[in-house]
Design a protein around this motif. Sequence first.
Motif, PDB file in Angstrom:
ATOM      1  N   ALA A 114       0.827  -1.204   0.000  1.00  0.00           N
ATOM      2  CA  ALA A 114       0.000   0.000   0.000  1.00  0.00           C
ATOM      3  C   ALA A 114       0.865   1.259   0.000  1.00  0.00           C
ATOM      4  CB  ALA A 114      -0.934  -0.001   1.206  1.00  0.00           C
ATOM      5  N   ASP A 139      -3.676  -9.215   2.322  1.00  0.00           N
ATOM      6  CA  ASP A 139      -3.729  -9.481   0.874  1.00  0.00           C
ATOM      7  C   ASP A 139      -2.524 -10.267   0.379  1.00  0.00           C
ATOM      8  OD1 ASP A 139      -1.703  -7.592   0.716  1.00  0.00           O
ATOM      9  OD2 ASP A 139      -2.925  -6.069  -0.243  1.00  0.00           O
TER      10      ASP A 139
ATOM     11  N   VAL B 113       1.843  -5.949 -11.003  1.00  0.00           N
ATOM     12  CA  VAL B 113       2.688  -5.764  -9.827  1.00  0.00           C
ATOM     13  C   VAL B 113       4.039  -6.454  -9.957  1.00  0.00           C
ATOM     14  CG1 VAL B 113       0.743  -5.454  -8.267  1.00  0.00           C
ATOM     15  CG2 VAL B 113       1.715  -7.742  -8.602  1.00  0.00           C
ATOM     16  N   ILE B 116       6.701  -3.471 -11.138  1.00  0.00           N
ATOM     17  CA  ILE B 116       6.080  -2.341 -10.455  1.00  0.00           C
ATOM     18  C   ILE B 116       6.397  -1.005 -11.118  1.00  0.00           C
ATOM     19  CG2 ILE B 116       7.863  -1.702  -8.745  1.00  0.00           C
ATOM     20  CD1 ILE B 116       4.184  -2.469  -7.963  1.00  0.00           C
ATOM     21  N   ALA B 141      -3.289  -8.421  -7.045  1.00  0.00           N
ATOM     22  CA  ALA B 141      -2.604  -7.490  -6.147  1.00  0.00           C
ATOM     23  C   ALA B 141      -2.635  -6.039  -6.622  1.00  0.00           C
ATOM     24  CB  ALA B 141      -1.157  -7.936  -5.969  1.00  0.00           C
ATOM     25  N   GLY B 144      -4.735  -2.939  -4.774  1.00  0.00           N
ATOM     26  CA  GLY B 144      -4.175  -2.458  -3.512  1.00  0.00           C
ATOM     27  C   GLY B 144      -2.991  -1.543  -3.745  1.00  0.00           C
ATOM     28  N   VAL B 145      -2.164  -1.886  -4.733  1.00  0.00           N
ATOM     29  CA  VAL B 145      -1.023  -1.046  -5.057  1.00  0.00           C
ATOM     30  C   VAL B 145      -1.509   0.296  -5.604  1.00  0.00           C
ATOM     31  CG1 VAL B 145       0.961  -0.794  -6.609  1.00  0.00           C
ATOM     32  CG2 VAL B 145       0.571  -2.963  -5.417  1.00  0.00           C
ATOM     33  N   GLY B 148      -2.947   2.695  -3.088  1.00  0.00           N
ATOM     34  CA  GLY B 148      -1.928   3.354  -2.287  1.00  0.00           C
ATOM     35  C   GLY B 148      -1.312   4.560  -2.992  1.00  0.00           C
ATOM     36  N   VAL B 150      -3.207   6.636  -5.260  1.00  0.00           N
ATOM     37  CA  VAL B 150      -4.186   7.662  -5.635  1.00  0.00           C
ATOM     38  C   VAL B 150      -5.137   7.937  -4.483  1.00  0.00           C
ATOM     39  CG1 VAL B 150      -4.095   6.894  -8.038  1.00  0.00           C
ATOM     40  CG2 VAL B 150      -5.936   6.071  -6.542  1.00  0.00           C
ATOM     41  N   ALA B 179      -7.295  -5.832   0.591  1.00  0.00           N
ATOM     42  CA  ALA B 179      -6.315  -4.826   0.180  1.00  0.00           C
ATOM     43  C   ALA B 179      -5.929  -3.951   1.369  1.00  0.00           C
ATOM     44  CB  ALA B 179      -6.881  -3.966  -0.942  1.00  0.00           C
ATOM     45  N   CYS B 180      -4.639  -3.737   1.519  1.00  0.00           N
ATOM     46  CA  CYS B 180      -4.152  -3.003   2.691  1.00  0.00           C
ATOM     47  C   CYS B 180      -4.461  -1.509   2.620  1.00  0.00           C
ATOM     48  CB  CYS B 180      -2.651  -3.224   2.842  1.00  0.00           C
ATOM     49  SG  CYS B 180      -2.286  -4.959   3.191  1.00  0.00           S
ATOM     50  N   ALA B 181      -4.535  -0.945   1.435  1.00  0.00           N
ATOM     51  CA  ALA B 181      -4.868   0.479   1.320  1.00  0.00           C
ATOM     52  C   ALA B 181      -6.380   0.642   1.374  1.00  0.00           C
ATOM     53  CB  ALA B 181      -4.334   1.019   0.009  1.00  0.00           C
TER      54      ALA B 181
END
Lengths: 212, 212, 212, 212, 212, 212, 212, 212
Positions: A114, A139, B113, B116, B141, B144-145, B148, B150, B179-181
């Motif tokens: 994240a 995740d 991802v 990246i 994935a 979640g990326v 983080g 936007v 998702a962590c974000a």
Amino acid sequence: RRRGYPEAVYCEGKSPDQLRRIATALAARPGDAATIFTRADDVRAAAVLEVLPDARHEPDARLLAWPPGEPDPTGGLVVVVCAGTSDLPVAREAELTARYLGRRTELVVDVGVAGIHRVLARVETLRAADAVVVVAGMDGALPGVVAGLVSAPVVAVPTSVGYGAAFEGLAPLLTMLNACAPGVGVVNIDNGYGGGHLAAQIAAPRAGGRMG
Amino acid sequence: RRRGYPEAVYCEGKSPDQLRRIATALAARPGDAATIFTRADDVRAAAVLEVLPDARHEPDARLLAWPPGEPDPTGGLVVVVCAGTSDLPVAREAELTARYLGRRTELVVDVGVAGIHRVLARVETLRAADAVVVVAGMDGALPGVVAGLVSAPVVAVPTSVGYGAAFEGLAPLLTMLNACAPGVGVVNIDNGYGGGHLAAQIAAPRAGGRMG
Amino acid sequence: RRRGYPEAVYCEGKSPDQLRRIATALAARPGDAATIFTRADDVRAAAVLEVLPDARHEPDARLLAWPPGEPDPTGGLVVVVCAGTSDLPVAREAELTARYLGRRTELVVDVGVAGIHRVLARVETLRAADAVVVVAGMDGALPGVVAGLVSAPVVAVPTSVGYGAAFEGLAPLLTMLNACAPGVGVVNIDNGYGGGHLAAQIAAPRAGGRMG
Amino acid sequence: RRRGYPEAVYCEGKSPDQLRRIATALAARPGDAATIFTRADDVRAAAVLEVLPDARHEPDARLLAWPPGEPDPTGGLVVVVCAGTSDLPVAREAELTARYLGRRTELVVDVGVAGIHRVLARVETLRAADAVVVVAGMDGALPGVVAGLVSAPVVAVPTSVGYGAAFEGLAPLLTMLNACAPGVGVVNIDNGYGGGHLAAQIAAPRAGGRMG
Amino acid sequence: RRRGYPEAVYCEGKSPDQLRRIATALAARPGDAATIFTRADDVRAAAVLEVLPDARHEPDARLLAWPPGEPDPTGGLVVVVCAGTSDLPVAREAELTARYLGRRTELVVDVGVAGIHRVLARVETLRAADAVVVVAGMDGALPGVVAGLVSAPVVAVPTSVGYGAAFEGLAPLLTMLNACAPGVGVVNIDNGYGGGHLAAQIAAPRAGGRMG
Amino acid sequence: RRRGYPEAVYCEGKSPDQLRRIATALAARPGDAATIFTRADDVRAAAVLEVLPDARHEPDARLLAWPPGEPDPTGGLVVVVCAGTSDLPVAREAELTARYLGRRTELVVDVGVAGIHRVLARVETLRAADAVVVVAGMDGALPGVVAGLVSAPVVAVPTSVGYGAAFEGLAPLLTMLNACAPGVGVVNIDNGYGGGHLAAQIAAPRAGGRMG
Amino acid sequence: RRRGYPEAVYCEGKSPDQLRRIATALAARPGDAATIFTRADDVRAAAVLEVLPDARHEPDARLLAWPPGEPDPTGGLVVVVCAGTSDLPVAREAELTARYLGRRTELVVDVGVAGIHRVLARVETLRAADAVVVVAGMDGALPGVVAGLVSAPVVAVPTSVGYGAAFEGLAPLLTMLNACAPGVGVVNIDNGYGGGHLAAQIAAPRAGGRMG
Amino acid sequence: RRRGYPEAVYCEGKSPDQLRRIATALAARPGDAATIFTRADDVRAAAVLEVLPDARHEPDARLLAWPPGEPDPTGGLVVVVCAGTSDLPVAREAELTARYLGRRTELVVDVGVAGIHRVLARVETLRAADAVVVVAGMDGALPGVVAGLVSAPVVAVPTSVGYGAAFEGLAPLLTMLNACAPGVGVVNIDNGYGGGHLAAQIAAPRAGGRMG
Ligand SMILES: Nc1ncnc2c1ncn2[C@@H]1O[C@H](COP(=O)(O)O)[C@@H](O)[C@H]1O
Ligand SMILES: Nc1ncnc2c1ncn2[C@@H]1O[C@H](COP(=O)(O)O)[C@@H](O)[C@H]1O
Ligand SMILES: Nc1ncnc2c1ncn2[C@@H]1O[C@H](COP(=O)(O)O)[C@@H](O)[C@H]1O
Ligand SMILES: Nc1ncnc2c1ncn2[C@@H]1O[C@H](COP(=O)(O)O)[C@@H](O)[C@H]1O
Ligand SMILES: [Mg+2]
Ligand SMILES: [Mg+2]
Ligand SMILES: [Mg+2]
Ligand SMILES: [Mg+2]
Ligand SMILES: [Mg+2]
Ligand SMILES: [Mg+2]
Ligand SMILES: [Mg+2]
Ligand SMILES: [Mg+2]
């Protein structure tokens, strides 16, 4: 014993009494075999320490080692990576296991997908590794991202950190098995010991004849 | 009809005959309602085109629209992101749905991802969006990326792309739910229509009174 | 920090000690960042309050905020809907999160699909929303019904309320992912924080250039 | 035979040859027993009709009945409800089963929770029923809504209509088992025959002695 | 209120305090509505009895009823069947629910498919029923066997009794949904209240006009 | 490109046309990058060979490589092990992937845990490996047995070979994740490519500085 | 009673009070029937011993038998095999059950597939058995290996020993159902009683007429 | 070879070509070993018969045996039981496997728990068995009922017969693992071969020394 590697005693299912008996048996044949006790909560650790007072105890990794000294490191470098507080016990278990199997280790915390810049900021360390252990819950996306950044093998350790649809680690486990970057080997949920062990085997010094 | 949005006809479970009948009914009341036909394979698309020969057909999105013209765009920008070839049909379904609901759209492909830097190279486009639709299979994935990176809401669309432990889209679905974000809303597996619809609603022009 | 949004500290996996340390760090840099502590039971809340005695504590939402003052609301209205007593903690967590992200909120309780008239009686409130958060356990049918009544985006939060074949929230999660009305984005089980966050992002004031 | 109810032959797993043999055996003992053939696709239906040319064939319900005449209705009214095209085969199987077990039936289509007013528009019909069969796929939310509107027992039939997280009918099945309104009994996925049978038993004329 | 049926308060998720408040509200409008409290453990039952000391408490069914008197029975007979000790709480909950909804009931215990003669010995009682509730855990085979012996509708209640591959009631739930005899409607795991309610509705007195 | 490793094109989801286009692009920049095409059935292989007639095609591994020549082997030895006929395509995919990544390989077939002596007969070969890939379906027990016999890392590849409770590879996947011997890293079901890739990385020649 | 076999009382779901009542009933009809109490923790065992002080109590098997004396052994030999400490309670339950059903038994501990030589060292004992009970958790690979070494039937008992992807015994259960060697019959997770019972039936003395 | 038992060739995953090669190898060493080919559809059976024209082919069991002659029966009686048409192929596979392993067999069809009297009508045959194989799909309740009626071991074979919540055999598998009567050993879904094999081992003649 596997090529001089220490034995491991998994404490979770064992009573303090059973652990005292195991420790006593070890004490009776010193010099014979290094042993690490994994998943030892405070009560179980105390039981081991009663019999082996000089054992090294690392509570944050829920691990004890006896005899306490680490072997002199050989082979390559194992880098252990995780997102933070919750995954730390598993990450530390992996790190210490790799150390007691004879590898140099480095621990990278507070990186997560994240905040991708935090991962990128550690690329140099990651690329110095001969084996990377990536520990992640929820995740479980981190190992795939890391594998895309390094050419060393990545050992992915899913954790039961999370809730709801994390289903006790099932979600990160599946994510890791489906990682888009090749070069990821997955171990059981919360299996820091197994992850550290595999990484230590990967980074082990190789017999001359086999080298390129 | 929802606030002037077009109706959708889900073609997958319908016979060509049933679709011809639906199309005939539409032809009988022109000007009444825009309609999009989703999940139309070649045979079903042909059935619709028989009755509505001027319908717009986008085979890569498995979608037809009638009348063919897109509405003049209002509201904000919807950016649709996916990794490549396999997720493209779902991503295109999302994009065209958002367009027919009246939004401007942009499509970003070939980001994943495992590489990246390709995501990071598109950050500016991602940050221009009022809603981002991220379409991904396998490890799922990417949302979640992106979330983080936007501050706009992210609509995550898992796809059934993958095999084995992807379990027909279950793996990316779970990843996205975990998702962590924060700021990620998930829709059903392969539901490009639903993802585009939700994003179009998020990026819709707002009534004056409600604005900050 | 995401566009001025407060940081969140998820308390469930953390010890009172760890929380005290985090709170102390916060206290050391006042004015720097608003923070909300989520999933704080009585013991954990007490630990935070020891260090930050002026933090606002909302036990029914298991949440603390520091500094205690809510930001002045901007953007649109977030309406949070749930069926009653059991889903209330999650609904309140969503509501307060949206508030601390700067949105006006309204909470609608005691509506459920088994008494559809109670939902219909609140349609006006629902239609005033720029984003609706619907929190539901057991059959999880409410978000789909609500989405059919409003044109604003619906954020669906499944809860672990229920027993047996509710499978800890799996049943409402699947229901929501399969909602027949488009415009529903789903977050993780019991994830009131995530639901409120996403709704607040959806209802955020938009930069002039992006508006229709 | 169960209290004069017709026998059912489940055709799906049987070869045309096996069905011809079963039909021939029936033809040999006319007047003996009414029989319905369920889940008969075109090929299997043709095999039955070869031997029993006067059998009644209802292709939309994938059902044949022999002898073709329905029994004179007794007992109460069975109302069968579904959302539309895709659930129709299962709904029709339920309706015809109830008819051949001797009940009066009514079929209500095109109602779904995403357009709750369409359900409410049919409340009078629903309340006239002695047993309601509700057939639904995807989110499976309709039976719970209907059960909240009527006091007659509701038989819920989940269908495999849907995709992705509908998991072949698992999602509506779980929804129905978790319906918030009491008075819902669930049968197997796509089991229109079972649903119609149970409803017919519920609405059966009761022996004098047992009545209130 | 549903056709004069009592309201139910599900106690499991509620604090003693919340229950005291609900009970107080009830006490304030006597004569208004009968209420049953389900899933009340000793602590929760005590909380209710504090406020409503004359409530009837049936600890083996974890149920309280207020006002304590059962309604005069109307309609048909509900027979509740289970295998023994472990399923008894759920079976008793079903029985008392049916009673408080106004049905006569009979309870048959100590029958199980592993001793089929014990089932057969009770066939007469089973056949006297207008609705049979069969409560079973583990293999959940009893409802199918019973349904083959009676022509009245069978309400199947799976329980979480069992271990290992019973998966908290999933095994008997699936068994019941797949029962070979038609005429079985299934409710949620451990849902004695729902099972009794449905059976009471099935065996309810019917309005003259609807009868055969 | 990862450290000079060939690119992989996963053919399963791609049309012959798409593959021809990819092959044409490759042909246009010879010497640039070695490529392997995985999961190519006869039709897809033919499409590739049309454009790249000199590509090496290994039908038993469903793989093509272009340019056809293998790199000169460096690093250690990769041994690939499987039980027989059914697992062979996956095992061969692993072997050839490792070869095209530059490792020497050996393939051991016809060993299975049901005939443990056949495994033991090959211990010497297994112990010569720097990385062992064990491919197994059904019970998936072989990697754990092999890991107990060797000190090199074991890459476990579950396959979808089996039926019933093998659940498309879920059973061997779980077995491998729970292997009692440490030193096992698991990849996705049927992922011979991933298994071979990881093994090749493990057995890669190491830069001088990192060695013990 | 089954052919003179003792009755079993499963204690886990029963209160000490219920157990005292059952024990009292037994005491009232001595000589009538031997009984074994399974899954009795210390509290429950004490309850039984209060009433039947001469009952035999084997805490490591969580089992009590009354009257305490084992029957004179008849039939064949039952060998019970397990890996060690954690599986021992289940293995001992199996062994004692077989003994109280009248078989001779032998217990083999400390064998596991990760150290295959330890299994091979006990082949002679295994081959002397008329029925082998293999108890295993985690990967559950042992029964398949044993079945490949003996021609007697193997009863496989999966245990809930393990963590993470062992999923409470699901992993070894699936492994055992997929065992590559034929001749393996599986019972429920942790079902030592069932495993011992089945083995005792297999090794029972046969009536003369049936023998080959 | 296991104690003179025939080898089995599982045909499902093999091409006609591979089968011809296996058959040719067998033809080259006659007298060496009896072989049965299981799961052979028409095309695969034809391939075997091309090379071994005198092989015995039983299409209803999808099985071929070569040489065609059954061994003279020894040991006890194996009774195979199933409900009817759909389970018959699996039941016949079990029966013929037991026969080729040298047992006498009897096949009982058309018994099911929905008509319990049909089971009871065959009790004498069931009780004559030294091992009973019970084959059942859908609810899988039959083995538990049979085990309650006989004292011989019961081998339970779940089948994939059924639909919806039968989940390809998962439902009967779980039912059988949870059977209330002890003495049931379960094999994989549709594994008639394994079930017949285990039953044949159970009913095998025993060496004198081991008998009671
Ligand atoms: N591709 C799609 N995925 C999911 N839902 C869809 C899709 N296309 C249409 N729908 C929904 O299905 C409804 C139409 O279904 P139907 O009446 O069966 O054609 C629309 O109102 C949409 O909500
Ligand atoms: N469509 C159906 N769905 C579920 N069960 C059915 C269906 N049709 C028939 N059955 C059941 O299957 C039995 C007949 O199965 P069979 O003897 O295989 O034809 C009947 O007694 C019914 O209980
Ligand atoms: N057989 C395979 N199994 C799993 N992953 C593969 C396989 N072959 C290729 N891949 C991966 O898929 C990527 C290529 O996917 P694509 O661009 O769709 O062809 C490669 O970079 C590999 O990481
Ligand atoms: N119908 C069957 N179901 C399950 N396993 C079988 C079946 N037929 C053969 N087998 C097993 O498969 C092995 C042969 O596999 P294969 O060498 O692939 O033909 C035999 O030794 C049997 O243990
Ligand atoms: Mg890499
Ligand atoms: Mg964001
Ligand atoms: Mg809407
Ligand atoms: Mg109702
Ligand atoms: Mg019946
Ligand atoms: Mg090893
Ligand atoms: Mg054997
Ligand atoms: Mg028995």
